[in-house]
Design a protein around this motif. Structure first.
Motif, PDB file in Angstrom:
ATOM      1  N   LYS A  79       0.843  -1.191   0.000  1.00  0.00           N
ATOM      2  CA  LYS A  79       0.000   0.000   0.000  1.00  0.00           C
ATOM      3  C   LYS A  79       0.885   1.249   0.000  1.00  0.00           C
ATOM      4  O   LYS A  79       1.986   1.252   0.520  1.00  0.00           O
ATOM      5  N   LYS A  80       0.358   2.291  -0.583  1.00  0.00           N
ATOM      6  CA  LYS A  80       1.019   3.596  -0.638  1.00  0.00           C
ATOM      7  C   LYS A  80       2.359   3.552  -1.374  1.00  0.00           C
ATOM      8  O   LYS A  80       3.214   4.413  -1.149  1.00  0.00           O
ATOM      9  N   SER A  81       2.573   2.564  -2.208  1.00  0.00           N
ATOM     10  CA  SER A  81       3.809   2.502  -2.975  1.00  0.00           C
ATOM     11  C   SER A  81       3.486   2.285  -4.446  1.00  0.00           C
ATOM     12  O   SER A  81       2.373   1.865  -4.792  1.00  0.00           O
ATOM     13  N   TYR A  82       4.472   2.567  -5.296  1.00  0.00           N
ATOM     14  CA  TYR A  82       4.282   2.494  -6.744  1.00  0.00           C
ATOM     15  C   TYR A  82       5.440   1.724  -7.377  1.00  0.00           C
ATOM     16  O   TYR A  82       6.501   1.550  -6.771  1.00  0.00           O
ATOM     17  N   ILE A  83       5.228   1.283  -8.604  1.00  0.00           N
ATOM     18  CA  ILE A  83       6.262   0.583  -9.372  1.00  0.00           C
ATOM     19  C   ILE A  83       6.483   1.313 -10.691  1.00  0.00           C
ATOM     20  O   ILE A  83       5.554   1.480 -11.478  1.00  0.00           O
ATOM     21  N   ILE A  84       7.720   1.774 -10.907  1.00  0.00           N
ATOM     22  CA  ILE A  84       8.120   2.320 -12.201  1.00  0.00           C
ATOM     23  C   ILE A  84       8.714   1.178 -13.006  1.00  0.00           C
ATOM     24  O   ILE A  84       9.613   0.485 -12.537  1.00  0.00           O
ATOM     25  N   SER A  85       8.228   0.952 -14.200  1.00  0.00           N
ATOM     26  CA  SER A  85       8.691  -0.192 -14.993  1.00  0.00           C
ATOM     27  C   SER A  85       9.073   0.231 -16.407  1.00  0.00           C
ATOM     28  O   SER A  85       8.530   1.196 -16.957  1.00  0.00           O
ATOM     29  N   THR A  86      10.024  -0.509 -16.970  1.00  0.00           N
ATOM     30  CA  THR A  86      10.437  -0.332 -18.353  1.00  0.00           C
ATOM     31  C   THR A  86      11.170  -1.597 -18.790  1.00  0.00           C
ATOM     32  O   THR A  86      11.390  -2.507 -17.983  1.00  0.00           O
ATOM     33  N   THR A  87      11.549  -1.677 -20.048  1.00  0.00           N
ATOM     34  CA  THR A  87      12.304  -2.816 -20.582  1.00  0.00           C
ATOM     35  C   THR A  87      13.434  -2.282 -21.450  1.00  0.00           C
ATOM     36  O   THR A  87      13.211  -1.435 -22.310  1.00  0.00           O
ATOM     37  N   LEU A  88      14.648  -2.774 -21.173  1.00  0.00           N
ATOM     38  CA  LEU A  88      15.818  -2.402 -21.958  1.00  0.00           C
ATOM     39  C   LEU A  88      16.193  -3.563 -22.872  1.00  0.00           C
ATOM     40  O   LEU A  88      15.943  -4.719 -22.544  1.00  0.00           O
ATOM     41  N   TYR A  89      16.817  -3.256 -23.993  1.00  0.00           N
ATOM     42  CA  TYR A  89      17.235  -4.281 -24.945  1.00  0.00           C
ATOM     43  C   TYR A  89      18.727  -4.129 -25.208  1.00  0.00           C
ATOM     44  O   TYR A  89      19.193  -3.059 -25.610  1.00  0.00           O
ATOM     45  N   ASP A  90      19.481  -5.216 -24.943  1.00  0.00           N
ATOM     46  CA  ASP A  90      20.932  -5.198 -25.015  1.00  0.00           C
ATOM     47  C   ASP A  90      21.425  -6.373 -25.845  1.00  0.00           C
ATOM     48  O   ASP A  90      20.770  -7.421 -25.908  1.00  0.00           O
TER      49      ASP A  90
END
Length: 385
Positions: free
Chosen positions: A199-210
């Motif tokens: 609760k009261k927290s968030y998730i920042i997400s992304t995907t990198l390609y290497d």
């Protein structure tokens, strides 16, 4: 005849009305809260101004004016409220992250990350998880101390915002962090959502390609702190370790296959230089000391040039297959393949070894070419040892 009185023309045009001028009394009604002495200097000074704003007596004008004033106050209040609370807004954290990466601004990035807590969480998670991943553990070897890892995290972020290639001895060995991570992050598309698990927290997400990794999922956990919402954790370290372990396992398998294939090719070439390698063993003495003479022979080879050096593994066993002795015969002399090979290796043995050898008689000797060196220097060369 009496004159008939003239009738007045009912359509006679009335004189034009002149604009009504506002009186001092009207001004008093308009600003009835302002009580001025009509004979005083102040009244005479304000009278022209009050006349100019006589239109304010209309209700529609007052409503419009009040609406403008209300909206201005509300807008200013909303802006002040946003400025005061923006550090607690998830959208602000996301936009600040994107701006800091795009502008390569470490100061801006530091306003949305709790770096000490981020480092502590990473170290604790890495230590608790790495034992579960065989190839990651093999690749990393001994993990540096916590202070070194903390410093490396700081150096990593500096390289990210300097836009330089991440050059680190530990990372060069493991390839855990892509070398061009700065470019990858500056081009990445981020999104932020509420954390379903906390609760009261968030998730920042992304995907990198290497090139090495192919696909790297990145998730950053954002939680409230005394200074607003901050990035405090790499939320998917376990997922990253799983991906990394799978990648390493495939690479290890490829290396093993390549090594096996190369060894088979090398063995074929060695057997071509030293065909029909065989050996035999016999007892003897040199200067009164017990010696086991191992004789090694190889047939002539008419298809290859001279052999500069070679090495042959010689294993002595009994008739039951129990291995008793293993020696390596190495030569650094020029051997013409057309002459074949006929070499002898004396092995000095003590009384106990001699007893075991005699009790195991007859002895069986097996010869296996292990390394050769042609005139091109392609393989084994005893001179390099």
């Amino acid at each position: 005849m009496a004159d008939t009185p003239k009738k007045e023309n009912p359509k006679k045009t009335q004189p034009a009305q002149t604009p009504t001028k506002i009186s001092a009394a009207d001004a008093d009604i308009l600003f009835e809260d302002v009580k001025l002495d009509k004979s005083g200097f102040l009244f005479k000074l304000l009278k022209p101004i009050l006349k100019r704003f006589s239109f304010l007596r209309k209700k529609k004008v007052w409503i419009s004016l009040l609406a403008v004033i209300f909206l201005s106050i509300a807008g200013g209040g909303a802006f002040w409220l946003y400025q005061a609370t923006k550090v607690n807004r998830s959208g602000y954290v996301l936009s600040t992250l994107e701006k800091s990466l795009e502008a390569k601004d470490p100061a801006l990035f530091s306003s949305i990350i709790d770096l000490p807590q981020f480092s502590d969480n990473f170290i604790n998670d890495l230590i608790s998880l790495i034992q579960n991943y065989k190839y990651v553990h093999m690749q990393m070897g001994e993990i540096p101390d916590t202070e070194t890892i903390t410093d490396n995290i700081s150096f990593l972020f500096l390289d990210i915002f300097k836009g330089t290639e991440y050059d680190n001895e530990f990372n060069n060995k493991t390839l855990f962090v892509p070398k061009h991570i700065s470019d990858l992050l500056s081009q990445a598309k981020f999104e932020i959502n509420k954390n379903k698990e906390q609760k009261k927290s968030y998730i920042i997400s992304t995907t990198l390609y290497d090139d090495f990794w192919d696909r790297i999922p990145i998730k950053l956990e954002v939680r409230p702190t005394n200074d607003g919402l901050k990035i405090i954790k790499l939320a998917n370290l376990e997922e990253i370790l799983q991906t990394y372990n799978l990648k390493l396992s495939k690479r290890h398998l490829q290396e093993q296959k390549f090594k096996s294939k190369r060894e088979q090719q090398d063995l074929h070439k060695m057997l071509a230089f030293l065909p029909n390698s065989v050996c035999s063993a016999s007892f003897g003495k040199i200067s009164g000391k017990d010696v086991l003479f191992i004789t090694y022979t190889a047939d002539p080879n008419y298809q290859n040039d001279h052999v500069v050096s070679y090495a042959v593994s010689l294993k002595i066993s009994n008739t039951e297959g129990m291995e008793i002795l293993e020696e390596t015969l190495k030569s650094n002399t020029i051997v013409l393949p057309t002459n074949g090979v006929n070499a002898s290796l004396p092995v000095f043995v003590n009384e106990q070894q001699l007893k075991i050898l005699k009790e195991s008689s007859p002895l069986i000797c097996k010869a296996s070419p292990t390394m050769i060196n042609t005139n091109s220097g392609e393989y084994f060369d005893i001179r390099k040892k």
